[in-house]
Design an enzyme around this catalytic site. Sequence first.
Site, PDB file in Angstrom:
ATOM      1  N   CYS A 147       1.125  -1.077  -0.042  1.00 30.58           N
ATOM      2  CA  CYS A 147      -0.013   0.089   0.057  1.00 30.58           C
ATOM      3  C   CYS A 147       0.808   1.125  -0.079  1.00 30.58           C
ATOM      4  O   CYS A 147       1.325   1.623   1.049  1.00 30.58           O
ATOM      5  CB  CYS A 147      -0.888   0.089   1.221  1.00 30.58           C
ATOM      6  SG  CYS A 147      -1.874   1.663   1.178  1.00 30.58           S
ATOM      7  N   CYS A 175      -0.638   4.136   2.211  1.00 35.53           N
ATOM      8  CA  CYS A 175      -0.743   4.156   3.697  1.00 35.53           C
ATOM      9  C   CYS A 175      -0.382   2.778   4.097  1.00 35.53           C
ATOM     10  O   CYS A 175       0.675   2.561   3.875  1.00 35.53           O
ATOM     11  CB  CYS A 175      -2.095   4.739   4.184  1.00 35.53           C
ATOM     12  SG  CYS A 175      -3.688   3.838   3.631  1.00 35.53           S
ATOM     13  N   SER A 176      -1.534   2.184   4.739  1.00 37.42           N
ATOM     14  CA  SER A 176      -0.916   0.975   5.208  1.00 37.42           C
ATOM     15  C   SER A 176      -1.891  -0.365   4.977  1.00 37.42           C
ATOM     16  O   SER A 176      -2.174  -1.133   5.753  1.00 37.42           O
ATOM     17  CB  SER A 176      -0.894   1.036   6.729  1.00 37.42           C
ATOM     18  OG  SER A 176      -1.777   1.474   7.398  1.00 37.42           O
ATOM     19  N   CYS A 177      -2.834  -0.140   3.905  1.00 34.64           N
ATOM     20  CA  CYS A 177      -3.924  -1.144   3.683  1.00 34.64           C
ATOM     21  C   CYS A 177      -3.303  -2.550   3.701  1.00 34.64           C
ATOM     22  O   CYS A 177      -2.347  -2.928   2.942  1.00 34.64           O
ATOM     23  CB  CYS A 177      -4.465  -0.765   2.440  1.00 34.64           C
ATOM     24  SG  CYS A 177      -5.135   0.885   2.443  1.00 34.64           S
TER      25      CYS A 177
END
Lengths: 212, 219
Positions: A113, A116-118
């Site tokens: 991702c 962000c941090s998906c």
Amino acid sequence: MTGHDHDHHHHHDHDHSELSETELRVRALETILTEKGYVDPLALGLLIETYETKVGPRNGARVVARAWTDPAYRARLLKDATPAIAELGYAGRQGEHIVALENTPALHNMVVCTLCSCYPWPVLGLPPVWYKSAPYRSKAVKDPRGVLKDFGFELPAETNIRVWDSTAEIRYLVLPMRPAGTDGWSEQRLEALVTRDSMIGTGLPKQPHEVA
Amino acid sequence: MEGAHDMGGVAWSGPVVPEPDEPTFHAEWERRAFAITMAMGMPGGWNIDMSRFAREDRPREDYLAKSYYQIWLVGLERLILERGLVAPDEIAAGKSLHPPKPVAKTLTPEGVAGMLHRGGPTEREATTAARFAAGDRVRAKIIHPPTHTRLPRYVRGHAGIIERVLGCHVFPDSNATGAGENPQWLYTVTFDGVELWGKESDPNLTVSVDAWEPYLERT
């Protein structure tokens, strides 16, 4: 963003005072939110307990081992992963729409991702620090083979690499290839071979000789 | 927006450093920051796109200097201050100084499992036909909105192939600003490495992003 233990831009003694300031800030905020009745401390404890003890990559390992041993399940997983994963009881937050990606001798899948941090929480838990770090987020889409070297392995040059950048609410789970030499293994025994990183695409499953 | 969060393809000197046997959290404050952020979603009433924007909308140096949960913390502070749920003097004092603002609901211990199980599905019933089909050649538009978007910089202006039609999903660019869900068709678009990075790219690399219809034009 910098990692915690891998922070190349700050000195550790400097970090320490920064973290103390952060600790105080979090404590103060939790106090305010609790005093105002916006949050319930028992609910906070349950949230933490859920992700520390119940939701993690062993869930994903069950999905993979089932797909390795049950061709009908594998077909359902690759066709529509969300209900197939829900069959094993895993669903919900950050896994509302899951797609399974099948690794083959000709194609290796890797998930990132960049924004962000998906990450597919119901099957892998919360993402590790490296997954959220600048080096991984910047490099994965441009130089995935370099990333794999950071993880200590190489793929044959002719293997195609497909990187999946999780930019929407679709979450990706890599279905790694079943290691050779595991004919006749039970689903439970196979689960022990499935590493978290093999389901992100930054690693491979363990080999039979690596597990007792 | 043009933020440090949009990291794809940005030159970065350090290697990826895996941590053996990494714990879920590295400090007690991370546990607390995670939990209060998750729990405040319900009384706060914001959506995931608003919370992403609250985290990424900050100076480049600040974003890069903060650890992951430090960014969550400042994002949460911003969301509650914007909505008047907490006042600046309370943040400064570290305690509640004013009566709470009435909120529709809070997360109870009994509600935790259900909240996590429900999640927040983003697929909505389509009211228009999809403009693109699998196999179509498209180009990611060159856009630079000052507000939240999920079209990463590294694909803008580049041509790719529609690989999957993923249904109609909440459109983050609208949802983040409070303009409503404005659902749009979502597609997996696949780009050749050489198209994105030039002839030095690994010839066997392809990169997929999930892109909403307004991000794309036919080539």
